[in-house]
Write a protein that holds these residues in place. Structure first.
Motif, PDB file in Angstrom:
ATOM      1  N   PRO A 164      -2.768   5.656  -7.913  1.00 28.39           N
ATOM      2  CA  PRO A 164      -2.544   7.109  -7.822  1.00 28.39           C
ATOM      3  C   PRO A 164      -3.670   7.911  -8.460  1.00 28.39           C
ATOM      4  CG  PRO A 164      -1.085   6.120  -9.455  1.00 28.39           C
ATOM      5  CD  PRO A 164      -1.727   4.985  -8.728  1.00 28.39           C
ATOM      6  N   ASP A 165      -3.793   9.135  -8.001  1.00 31.92           N
ATOM      7  CA  ASP A 165      -4.785  10.058  -8.539  1.00 31.92           C
ATOM      8  C   ASP A 165      -4.201  10.739  -9.775  1.00 31.92           C
ATOM      9  OD1 ASP A 165      -6.599  12.021  -9.125  1.00 31.92           O
ATOM     10  OD2 ASP A 165      -6.720  12.847  -7.098  1.00 31.92           O
ATOM     11  N   ILE A 166      -4.662  10.331 -10.947  1.00 33.44           N
ATOM     12  CA  ILE A 166      -4.173  10.899 -12.210  1.00 33.44           C
ATOM     13  C   ILE A 166      -5.314  11.595 -12.955  1.00 33.44           C
ATOM     14  CG2 ILE A 166      -2.301   9.221 -12.459  1.00 33.44           C
ATOM     15  CD1 ILE A 166      -4.134   7.682 -14.423  1.00 33.44           C
ATOM     16  N   TYR A 167      -6.342  12.021 -12.235  1.00 36.09           N
ATOM     17  CA  TYR A 167      -7.606  12.423 -12.858  1.00 36.09           C
ATOM     18  C   TYR A 167      -7.821  13.936 -12.806  1.00 36.09           C
ATOM     19  CZ  TYR A 167      -8.209   7.442 -12.606  1.00 36.09           C
ATOM     20  OH  TYR A 167      -8.006   6.095 -12.744  1.00 36.09           O
ATOM     21  N   HIS A 168      -8.342  14.479 -13.923  1.00 38.95           N
ATOM     22  CA  HIS A 168      -8.569  15.922 -14.058  1.00 38.95           C
ATOM     23  C   HIS A 168      -9.862  16.168 -14.831  1.00 38.95           C
ATOM     24  CE1 HIS A 168      -4.272  16.682 -12.987  1.00 38.95           C
ATOM     25  NE2 HIS A 168      -4.085  15.539 -13.634  1.00 38.95           N
TER      26      HIS A 168
END
Length: 749
Positions: free
Chosen positions: A290-294
């Motif tokens: 999953p995309d958990i990036y910021h």
């Protein structure tokens, strides 16, 4: 409950709040702060580690006093270096005050006009503000200041280490003095910090312009347990192939140690945050994760920054235990300060921090709620060529990481923050601000208003008179028929611009947005159809509105550019460079080094030993080109470079100087002058040097926002005083054991 005496003194609603939070005792810092607030009338400096309870230590006693005797104006003024910290504290204070009749207000650029208007109508309770917004109030609401702040009791300045020694810090001291004069009221001040080296400097800073002393209570507490690891990579190692995408070992390592965690990645510039997150997002996609990036920095839109903060505190909502949901944010200094990020599991630092203070601040982001602090350092460098010159064979970032860690572990040392003597840019700013607020003033009255501010104690009346004459010449000021000063036609354009409230220069940026969402801002937009990275994603330029500075974008794919230049602008202290030298030459093994880092340090030590770098600080590069390793901090290095440029050229020794500050100097010398070079360097330790000699002809360095409006001779005066240090340079040259009889240099043939 700890010290029952101080708990019993707290307002009933605070006692209820403490019980509701299941606190078992007041923390030592909270007891110590309450004692100073309740039993003295002094200013208070609270210096304790991150998550030690400093915010509550300040607010619990002052809220109690405000509850017992409500103020007729704003009673507590809270000043923060960043908007995100204000937003965070606004929520925390509202939770504490939900059962009390003490309103909380906040005021910064993202706050609605309606909220601000309501405060101006109903000024009471607590006001949280940035220095820039406070400047706006001092100018635009001057006639209302007594109604707004006439009964102000306390001023809380958060993260004061972020202000001290900076233009914004000097601006705050001016603002507080102006506010006290306008209201005939001198509130008590409370400073908060987790990273102060010399408390005496901070105590003096906090009390500047007042007749009260500052008390710093000694906080007793146990040692925090910390986990540290340092690893090293070469940037251009053979990448691994994953589903047709190539990722370096460096980025794969970052991905593995942050995967499925609440993790904060710190970089020293915006470009590196963007590159890191864009790459981690690609690796996650390649692995069907999953995309958990910021990304979180000053050029990201407020909405996306808030999304990142929420992701770190909670989750996307899929996990039952919100605190355990993974999220990874890459940030600059914007998340270094005291925002509560919840149960953060790990901090990763890319490259070396710029200071011990920064290391401790970033380390303090993790290890809350009784858990050990966990921080990983990752240093990367280009692979040196087999015949690379000696400076390129030294892993400077790795040495700096180790030195900073060791200085704290061995000595608990943190950099002192010395004050500037001649802040002329701020002198211009405050002169214009006071005139904008008060209207026309005689030159003598203006001088009295400005030069009595604590920041300008070293400014001579003659220098101020020269500045005023210059500002009249360039039409920033005008003289009325009555001989009084007002803001001139050119000055009006500057003062009436909203950017005037800030004393730091902001680059002109283009807003990047899709049809429905503002993403952030970039300095220089790529041409239409090109790709760039922002907020850790790749965007394609659809159109550019140059007049309104808007870049319309859509999501893209492929190789993208980064929209900021990487640079490290902060000063590095000489003690860090001296400890780096010790790291290179001692045999101590550091338990936190990982395999690559151990191997790289061992190789660097072998190179240093083989070249006798501990005995001979000058090493050949090629022909008549040599490198010199001074092991000095940024300011002393800058001074040395100018000394060698002046005296070395005059003596016919040096033809050209370059280098990488503050690590080494590259010197091209005249043939056969090597021994003369070493003698010249040694002689600098005792030479009578006038700092003004070190300025180039016609040089007037413009380093601060309003320096372009300052007479050149005043800029020179500030530069030699605040940006050069002959005494420190000479002390290092005289005491450094790399510049004594151990020199083994011969004339080049």
């Amino acid at each position: 409950m700890g010290d029952r005496t101080f708990f019993a003194k707290l307002a009933p609603f605070l006692q209820e709040y403490i019980y509701s939070q299941d606190w078992t005792e007041l923390k030592p810092v909270q007891i110590a702060a309450s004692q100073v607030i309740f039993e003295t009338d002094a200013h208070l400096l609270i210096t304790a580690g991150t998550a030690a309870g400093k915010t509550e230590a300040a607010f619990l006693p002052v809220l109690t006093l405000l509850h017992e005797q409500p103020s007729t104006s704003v009673g507590i003024l809270y000043i923060s270096p960043i908007k995100a910290l204000i937003n965070d504290q606004f929520d925390r204070l509202n939770a504490i005050l939900k059962d009390a009749e003490i309103p909380v207000w906040y005021w910064h650029g993202d706050v609605s006009a309606k909220h601000k208007k309501q405060l101006l109508k109903e000024a009471q309770g607590i006001l949280q503000i940035t220095p820039e917004s406070l400047e706006s109030l001092l100018i635009n609401q001057y006639g209302q200041l007594n109604r707004l702040f006439g009964d102000l009791r306390f001023i809380i300045i958060d993260e004061i280490h972020a202000f001290m020694g900076s233009e914004r810090g000097y601006q705050i001291l001016c603002q507080l003095s102006r506010l006290a004069k306008a209201t005939n009221n001198q509130p008590r001040r409370i400073g908060l910090s987790a990273t102060l080296g010399d408390c005496r400097l901070a105590e003096n800073w906090l009390a500047a312009g007042t007749n009260k002393t500052t008390i710093t209570p000694e906080i007793l507490g146990g040692q925090r347990k910390i986990h540290l690891a340092v690893e090293h990579f070469y940037r251009h190692q053979q990448p691994e192939v994953t589903e047709e995408l190539k990722f370096s070992d460096y980025h794969q390592y970052i991905f593995e140690i942050s995967k499925a965690r609440k993790c904060l990645i710190f970089a020293n510039n915006r470009a590196e945050t963007e590159t890191a997150i864009a790459t981690l997002r690609q690796i996650a996609a390649a692995n069907n994760l999953p995309d958990i990036y910021h990304v979180h920095h000053g050029s990201i839109s407020a909405k996306l920054r808030e999304t990142a903060e929420r992701a770190m505190r909670y989750s996307s909502g899929r996990a039952k235990n919100y605190e355990s949901a993974p999220a990874v944010i890459a940030a600059t200094i914007t998340l270094e300060l005291g925002i509560d990020l919840g149960q953060l599991e790990r901090v990763i630092q890319l490259e070396a921090p710029l200071s011990v203070a920064s290391f401790l601040q970033r380390l303090g982001r993790t290890g809350r709620r009784g858990n050990p602090a966990d921080m990983r350092f990752i240093c990367a460098e280009d692979t040196p060529e087999p015949d690379a010159p000696l400076p390129n064979q030294i892993p400077w970032q790795l040495l700096q990481c180790i030195a900073i860690i060791q200085l704290y572990l061995e000595e608990k040392w943190i950099e002192p923050i010395p004050p500037a003597r001649y802040p002329f840019s701020l002198l211009y700013h405050q002169t214009m601000s006071i005139l904008a607020a008060l209207g026309e003033l005689s030159p003598s009255r203006l001088a009295e208003e400005v030069l009595t501010l604590p920041t300008f104690t070293n400014i001579a009346p003659g220098d101020f008179q020269q500045l005023l004459r210059h500002l009249i010449e360039i039409q920033h000021l005008e003289i009325t028929e009555r001989g009084e000063l007002i803001i001139g036609v050119v000055g009006e354009k500057i003062v009436r611009n909203f950017q005037f409230y800030a004393v730091f220069a902001a680059e002109s940026e283009y807003v990047a947005r899709t049809e429905i969402l503002e993403i952030g801002s970039i300095v220089k937009p790529p041409p239409k159809g090109k790709l760039f990275t922002l907020a850790g994603r790749i965007w394609e330029v659809v159109d550019i509105d140059f007049k309104n500075k808007i870049v319309l974008v859509k999501e893209g794919q492929g190789e993208a550019s980064v929209s900021w230049h990487s640079h490290r602008s902060s000063n590095i202290h000489s003690k860090v460079l001296q400890r780096m030298r010790q790291v290179l030459f001692e045999e101590l093994q550091y338990s936190y080094l990982q395999s690559n880092a151990k191997e790289r340090l061992a190789a660097a030590r072998t190179i240093a030993k083989n070249t006798q770098l501990d005995q001979n600080a000058i090493a050949p590069i090629s022909g008549n080109k040599y490198c010199f390793f001074p092991w000095m901090g940024t300011i002393a290095y800058r001074t040395l470079e100018r000394c060698l440029n002046l005296f070395g050229r005059e003596a016919g020794i040096i033809r050209n100087i370059s280098g990488k500050s503050p690590y080494f100097l590259t010197l091209q010398i005249e043939k056969g002058k090597l021994a003369d070079l070493s003698a010249e360097i040694i002689a600098l330790g005792d030479r009578a040097i006038t700092p003004n000699e070190l300025l180039f002809p016609q040089e007037a360095p413009r380093l601060q926002k309003y320096d372009e409006f300052i007479p050149p001779n005043l800029l020179c005066k500030a530069f030699v005083s605040d940006y050069l240090d002959v005494a420190e340079m000479q002390a290092i040259l005289k005491t450094g054991n790399f510049l004594n009889s151990k020199f083994k240099m011969q004339n080049s043939k």
